[in-house]
Scaffold this motif. Structure first.
Motif, PDB file in Angstrom:
ATOM      1  N   GLU A   8      49.450  39.629  39.751  1.00  0.00           N
ATOM      2  CA  GLU A   8      50.101  38.439  38.443  1.00  0.00           C
ATOM      3  C   GLU A   8      50.546  36.926  39.385  1.00  0.00           C
ATOM      4  O   GLU A   8      51.124  36.244  38.440  1.00  0.00           O
ATOM      5  N   ASP A   9      50.694  37.315  40.741  1.00  0.00           N
ATOM      6  CA  ASP A   9      51.665  36.605  40.714  1.00  0.00           C
ATOM      7  C   ASP A   9      50.728  35.390  41.072  1.00  0.00           C
ATOM      8  O   ASP A   9      49.828  35.532  42.918  1.00  0.00           O
ATOM      9  N   ASP A  10      51.213  34.139  41.850  1.00  0.00           N
ATOM     10  CA  ASP A  10      50.041  33.162  41.748  1.00  0.00           C
ATOM     11  C   ASP A  10      50.341  32.918  44.082  1.00  0.00           C
ATOM     12  O   ASP A  10      49.064  32.339  44.327  1.00  0.00           O
ATOM     13  N   ARG A  11      51.021  33.284  44.311  1.00  0.00           N
ATOM     14  CA  ARG A  11      50.744  33.082  45.590  1.00  0.00           C
ATOM     15  C   ARG A  11      50.330  35.002  46.726  1.00  0.00           C
ATOM     16  O   ARG A  11      49.680  34.223  47.629  1.00  0.00           O
ATOM     17  N   THR A  12      50.127  35.899  45.484  1.00  0.00           N
ATOM     18  CA  THR A  12      49.379  36.725  46.021  1.00  0.00           C
ATOM     19  C   THR A  12      47.989  37.600  45.738  1.00  0.00           C
ATOM     20  O   THR A  12      47.340  38.082  46.528  1.00  0.00           O
ATOM     21  N   TRP A  13      47.868  36.429  44.395  1.00  0.00           N
ATOM     22  CA  TRP A  13      46.704  37.244  43.720  1.00  0.00           C
ATOM     23  C   TRP A  13      45.527  36.645  44.358  1.00  0.00           C
ATOM     24  O   TRP A  13      44.601  37.945  44.129  1.00  0.00           O
ATOM     25  N   MET A  14      45.421  36.148  45.619  1.00  0.00           N
ATOM     26  CA  MET A  14      43.912  36.381  46.169  1.00  0.00           C
ATOM     27  C   MET A  14      43.398  37.669  47.487  1.00  0.00           C
ATOM     28  O   MET A  14      42.546  38.328  47.398  1.00  0.00           O
ATOM     29  N   ALA A  15      44.525  37.832  47.610  1.00  0.00           N
ATOM     30  CA  ALA A  15      44.930  39.096  48.843  1.00  0.00           C
ATOM     31  C   ALA A  15      44.640  40.181  48.065  1.00  0.00           C
ATOM     32  O   ALA A  15      43.348  41.014  48.152  1.00  0.00           O
ATOM     33  N   ALA A  16      44.822  40.286  46.984  1.00  0.00           N
ATOM     34  CA  ALA A  16      44.902  41.994  45.742  1.00  0.00           C
ATOM     35  C   ALA A  16      43.251  41.444  45.207  1.00  0.00           C
ATOM     36  O   ALA A  16      43.153  42.947  44.954  1.00  0.00           O
ATOM     37  N   ALA A  17      42.928  40.029  45.109  1.00  0.00           N
ATOM     38  CA  ALA A  17      41.315  40.195  44.341  1.00  0.00           C
ATOM     39  C   ALA A  17      40.717  40.558  45.483  1.00  0.00           C
ATOM     40  O   ALA A  17      39.862  41.864  44.604  1.00  0.00           O
ATOM     41  N   LYS A  18      40.946  40.678  46.722  1.00  0.00           N
ATOM     42  CA  LYS A  18      39.498  41.127  47.731  1.00  0.00           C
ATOM     43  C   LYS A  18      39.842  42.135  47.328  1.00  0.00           C
ATOM     44  O   LYS A  18      39.031  43.701  48.013  1.00  0.00           O
ATOM     45  N   ALA A  19      41.091  43.103  47.448  1.00  0.00           N
ATOM     46  CA  ALA A  19      41.763  44.614  47.939  1.00  0.00           C
ATOM     47  C   ALA A  19      41.093  45.322  46.878  1.00  0.00           C
ATOM     48  O   ALA A  19      40.674  46.333  46.471  1.00  0.00           O
ATOM     49  N   LEU A  20      40.758  44.754  45.143  1.00  0.00           N
ATOM     50  CA  LEU A  20      40.241  45.341  43.795  1.00  0.00           C
ATOM     51  C   LEU A  20      39.138  45.229  43.715  1.00  0.00           C
ATOM     52  O   LEU A  20      38.324  46.101  43.801  1.00  0.00           O
ATOM     53  N   ALA A  21      37.961  44.499  44.182  1.00  0.00           N
ATOM     54  CA  ALA A  21      37.044  43.959  43.866  1.00  0.00           C
ATOM     55  C   ALA A  21      36.450  44.854  45.827  1.00  0.00           C
ATOM     56  O   ALA A  21      35.314  45.558  45.194  1.00  0.00           O
ATOM     57  N   GLY A  22      37.201  45.329  46.787  1.00  0.00           N
ATOM     58  CA  GLY A  22      36.723  47.117  47.382  1.00  0.00           C
ATOM     59  C   GLY A  22      36.800  47.733  46.849  1.00  0.00           C
ATOM     60  O   GLY A  22      36.249  48.674  46.313  1.00  0.00           O
ATOM     61  N   ILE A  23      38.085  48.572  45.829  1.00  0.00           N
ATOM     62  CA  ILE A  23      38.479  49.402  45.159  1.00  0.00           C
ATOM     63  C   ILE A  23      36.957  49.565  44.127  1.00  0.00           C
ATOM     64  O   ILE A  23      36.907  51.019  44.181  1.00  0.00           O
ATOM     65  N   GLY A  24      36.486  48.512  43.462  1.00  0.00           N
ATOM     66  CA  GLY A  24      35.297  48.797  42.353  1.00  0.00           C
ATOM     67  C   GLY A  24      36.330  49.122  40.840  1.00  0.00           C
ATOM     68  O   GLY A  24      37.647  48.539  40.975  1.00  0.00           O
ATOM     69  N   LEU A  25      35.341  50.437  40.652  1.00  0.00           N
ATOM     70  CA  LEU A  25      35.541  50.783  38.746  1.00  0.00           C
ATOM     71  C   LEU A  25      36.786  51.293  38.927  1.00  0.00           C
ATOM     72  O   LEU A  25      37.946  50.295  37.986  1.00  0.00           O
ATOM     73  N   ALA A  26      37.860  51.641  39.636  1.00  0.00           N
ATOM     74  CA  ALA A  26      39.222  51.951  39.640  1.00  0.00           C
ATOM     75  C   ALA A  26      40.092  50.969  39.797  1.00  0.00           C
ATOM     76  O   ALA A  26      41.094  51.407  38.756  1.00  0.00           O
ATOM     77  N   GLY A  27      39.350  49.628  40.050  1.00  0.00           N
ATOM     78  CA  GLY A  27      41.113  48.911  39.403  1.00  0.00           C
ATOM     79  C   GLY A  27      39.970  48.077  37.871  1.00  0.00           C
ATOM     80  O   GLY A  27      40.455  46.425  38.078  1.00  0.00           O
ATOM     81  N   ASN A  28      39.748  48.820  37.033  1.00  0.00           N
ATOM     82  CA  ASN A  28      39.215  47.876  35.787  1.00  0.00           C
ATOM     83  C   ASN A  28      40.412  47.135  34.851  1.00  0.00           C
ATOM     84  O   ASN A  28      40.304  47.054  34.204  1.00  0.00           O
ATOM     85  N   GLY A  29      41.273  47.769  35.456  1.00  0.00           N
ATOM     86  CA  GLY A  29      42.426  47.891  34.502  1.00  0.00           C
ATOM     87  C   GLY A  29      42.896  45.427  35.055  1.00  0.00           C
ATOM     88  O   GLY A  29      43.423  45.366  33.897  1.00  0.00           O
ATOM     89  N   ALA A  30      41.799  45.585  36.074  1.00  0.00           N
ATOM     90  CA  ALA A  30      42.482  44.223  36.475  1.00  0.00           C
ATOM     91  C   ALA A  30      41.118  42.972  35.726  1.00  0.00           C
ATOM     92  O   ALA A  30      41.338  41.326  36.319  1.00  0.00           O
ATOM     93  N   ARG A  31      40.782  43.963  34.736  1.00  0.00           N
ATOM     94  CA  ARG A  31      39.737  42.877  34.468  1.00  0.00           C
ATOM     95  C   ARG A  31      39.709  41.485  33.461  1.00  0.00           C
ATOM     96  O   ARG A  31      39.410  39.914  34.146  1.00  0.00           O
ATOM     97  N   ASP A  32      40.589  41.759  32.366  1.00  0.00           N
ATOM     98  CA  ASP A  32      40.699  40.342  32.126  1.00  0.00           C
ATOM     99  C   ASP A  32      41.554  39.555  32.707  1.00  0.00           C
ATOM    100  O   ASP A  32      41.753  38.147  32.429  1.00  0.00           O
ATOM    101  N   LEU A  33      43.023  39.887  33.927  1.00  0.00           N
ATOM    102  CA  LEU A  33      43.471  38.798  34.312  1.00  0.00           C
ATOM    103  C   LEU A  33      42.382  37.973  35.454  1.00  0.00           C
ATOM    104  O   LEU A  33      42.284  36.926  35.436  1.00  0.00           O
TER     105      LEU A  33
END
Length: 666
Positions: free
Chosen positions: A467-492
């Motif tokens: 949710e933070d414009d400063r940190t979202w890119m790092a978080a997105a890469k991590a969630l992409a690695g985790i995969g489906l368990a991170g599906n709560g991030a889909r909308d954002l």
């Protein structure tokens, strides 16, 4: 004498502004030469360093200013009152050596006549009252390309009169080099007879110098003289080499030069060095040579491993550190000695390096490479922010030369421990919640991405970061690695993929990886590939879309003929993933790995092998070509230090997976 009016007039007569050095016009050279000959030794030293940088820099050519400066450099070297005499001869040696090996088009036409005119003055310095000047002059004569017939008479005359032992070492080396340069003249055979006779000299270092001098013409000699060499390099008189011009170093440098004479993987010389010795410098240097050998070859591991383990109990901290660091490099191959390594975890003795790495940190790294859980408490402390000697960023070192004794960065250590994600994640998640260090946060997110689904416990913290414009890119890469368990991030992620900006590709890709629709990723990746505004990683993302990327097939097929190897490899894989076209993909990927059969490694080969393994039986042509690679002794790597060992492990594992997937066996 330097400073005489004739010298000044001669120097002023040169059109320095019309000459070039490594940084442009040579009009500054006369002033530097004058400073080199001045009475202020500190200023003369500074001027000498600057002169060397301008005229030589990193080599590769001999500039016109070097040819013009040579006579003045040697006149400075000949003047007793000049404080920079040795520096001038060092410069002359470097220029002379470069002139002998550089292509003719990079050699100033004025160098050869300048050298021919200067040679008599250089030979005259063999009679200088100062031993260090005689040594330096001999070193220049060893480095130059003048035929032996021109320099051997002077070297032999000096040898017969010389009583300084360090100078005699330089003379032996110079005689050996000069005798190899044809035409050697009437003294060539005499010199080789002299050198062979010196193998029986009562002085150990003279015997060693004779081996060095004869080895270029008799490569098998060092192996035949193994005992002689070991006796010399372990003898206290090895300190003589510190005073030579050609070597000018102590135990470590002498060991390294001697070890270079031993070609191939045989560990006998290194085992001899590793035998116990009262001198700590000797024991540390022996470990350095073990690192050099192990970084090049796999087969010495079994013989050297017990000797490395013994050094874990060495009284010298540097020896204990190096032993543990080498066991870390060997990793799984040294895992049977994890108990001995674990005893060093509390060893706080530090190296004398800038980072002050401790023995305990090397032990922790070794246990991590062995996948031993005893590394976890220390790593948890490091994650929490405890100061350490581990690197702050990733670093790469050349594969040539000695082994680089360094620790990795913390995130690199953690990357090897997905099996221990559960106990490590609470500390990582705690840092994700509290750290204001963007570099640390990015690296921890990279670890999570590498670990993949086993890191799903970090999803709540990643959602907050998203949710933070400063940190979202790092978080997105991590969630992409985790995969489906991170599906709560889909909308954002979908929302961010629709926003204008340079990172929509990342958001769209992560949205797909956590369970979203492929459309956004296909749209943004397809457009960047069509417009040729992409990094090869974008092609790997396209491959991850599988058949959804089929609309890009024509463009991907064209990219398999791209000039960039990484682009060809990733395009071939993406084409196969999208269409199943193994007929096009396999030859491209096979070409990328073909040089492994020649023991040549390039980083692009690892993903190419992984892609071939995914293709499976259709990749049998590549598997047939590579089936002997896992048994090759030479390490397959492009980096030095610990990273080279890991590269070798990974590429062999990838080949074995290819062999298995294609229905063959290693």
């Amino acid at each position: 004498m330097w400073g005489e009016r004739a010298h000044v007039v001669a120097m002023d007569a040169v059109d320095w502004a019309g000459l070039k050095h490594n940084y442009g016009s040579a009009e500054d050279i006369p002033g530097l030469l004058r400073r080199c000959g001045g009475p202020d030794s500190e200023d003369a030293e500074d001027a000498s360093s600057e002169l060397l940088n301008l005229l030589f820099h990193q080599g590769g050519w001999v500039c016109s200013a070097a040819s013009a400066a040579l006579p003045f450099v040697l006149r400075l070297a000949a003047a007793p009152q000049v404080p920079s005499r040795c520096a001038m001869l060092e410069l002359a040696a470097m220029l002379a050596a470069e002139a002998g090996r550089t292509e003719a088009r990079f050699l100033d036409p004025g160098w050869a006549p300048a050298w021919e005119q200067a040679l008599p003055e250089l030979l005259g310095l063999l009679d200088d009252p100062e031993p260090e000047i005689r040594r330096a002059a001999a070193d220049v004569l060893a480095a130059c390309d003048s035929p032996g017939e021109l320099v051997l008479p002077g070297l032999l005359r000096c040898w017969e009169a010389e009583d300084d032992l360090a100078t005699r070492l330089d003379l032996v080396l110079a005689l050996g080099q000069a005798a190899l340069r044809a035409p050697a003249g009437e003294h060539g055979a005499e010199v080789f007879d002299l050198l062979r006779g010196l193998l029986d000299s009562p002085q150990a270092q003279i015997r060693l110098a004779a081996v060095h001098a004869l080895a270029p013409n008799d490569p098998g000699l060092p192996a035949r003289m193994l005992d002689l060499m070991l006796e010399a390099v372990r003898d206290p008189t090895i300190e003589l080499w510190r005073h030579t011009s050609a070597v000018s170093t102590g135990v470590l440098g002498v060991h390294h030069r001697a070890a270079r004479l031993m070609s191939g993987p045989a560990p006998t010389f290194t085992l001899g060095l590793l035998a116990d010795h009262h001198d700590g410098e000797q024991r540390i240097s022996a470990l350095a040579q073990a690192g050099r050998l192990l970084s090049q070859w796999r087969s010495p591991t079994a013989a050297l491993l017990p000797r490395l383990v013994v050094r874990l109990d060495d009284p010298a901290p540097e020896a204990r550190f190096r032993a543990a660091e080498l066991l870390a490099c060997l990793g799984p191959a040294a895992a049977v000695h994890a108990d001995e390594v674990a005893t060093l975890l509390s060893d706080t003795a530090a190296r004398t390096t800038r980072k002050r790495e401790t023995v305990g940190e090397a032990a922790l790294w070794a246990l991590a490479r062995m996948n031993d859980p005893r590394c976890l408490p220390g790593l948890i402390e490091l994650i929490a922010g405890t100061h350490s000697g581990f690197a702050s960023t990733s670093a790469r070192y050349p594969a040539t030369g000695p082994h680089h004794v360094v620790l990795p960065a913390l995130h690199e250590v953690l990357g090897y421990l997905p099996d221990h994600a559960e106990p490590l994640l609470p500390s990582i998640c705690g840092q994700l919640e509290t750290t204001t260090d963007d570099h640390l946060l990015t690296r921890l997110c990279e670890v999570i991405a590498d670990w993949g689904p086993v890191a799903k416990a970090a999803v709540p913290q990643l959602l907050g970061l998203l949710e933070d414009d400063r940190t979202w890119m790092a978080a997105a890469k991590a969630l992409a690695g985790i995969g489906l368990a991170g599906n709560g991030a889909r909308d954002l992620l979908l929302s961010r993929s629709r926003a204008a900006g340079p990172h929509t590709e990342l958001a769209a890709w992560a949205y797909w990886r956590v369970g979203g629709e492929p459309g956004p990723a296909l749209d943004v990746l397809g457009r960047s590939v069509e417009a040729q505004r992409f990094h090869h990683a974008a092609l790997r993302k396209l491959a991850g879309l599988g058949p959804h990327a089929a609309p890009c097939a024509d463009r991907l097929r064209a990219l398999t003929a791209d000039t960039a190897p990484w682009t060809r490899v990733e395009a071939a894989h993406a084409l196969w993933a999208a269409t199943g076209d193994a007929e096009t993909a396999v030859p491209v990927l096979t070409t990328a790995v073909l040089d492994l059969t020649k023991s040549t490694y390039l980083p692009v080969m690892l993903p190419a092998l992984e892609h071939l393994a995914r293709i499976g039986r259709a990749a049998q042509p590549a598997a047939h070509l590579l089936r002997d690679v896992p048994a090759r002794d030479q390490r397959l790597r492009s980096n030095g230090g610990w990273r080279g060992f890991v590269q070798d492990e990974n590429i062999r594992t990838a080949v074995r997976k290819l062999l298995s997937a294609s229905g063959l066996s290693a």
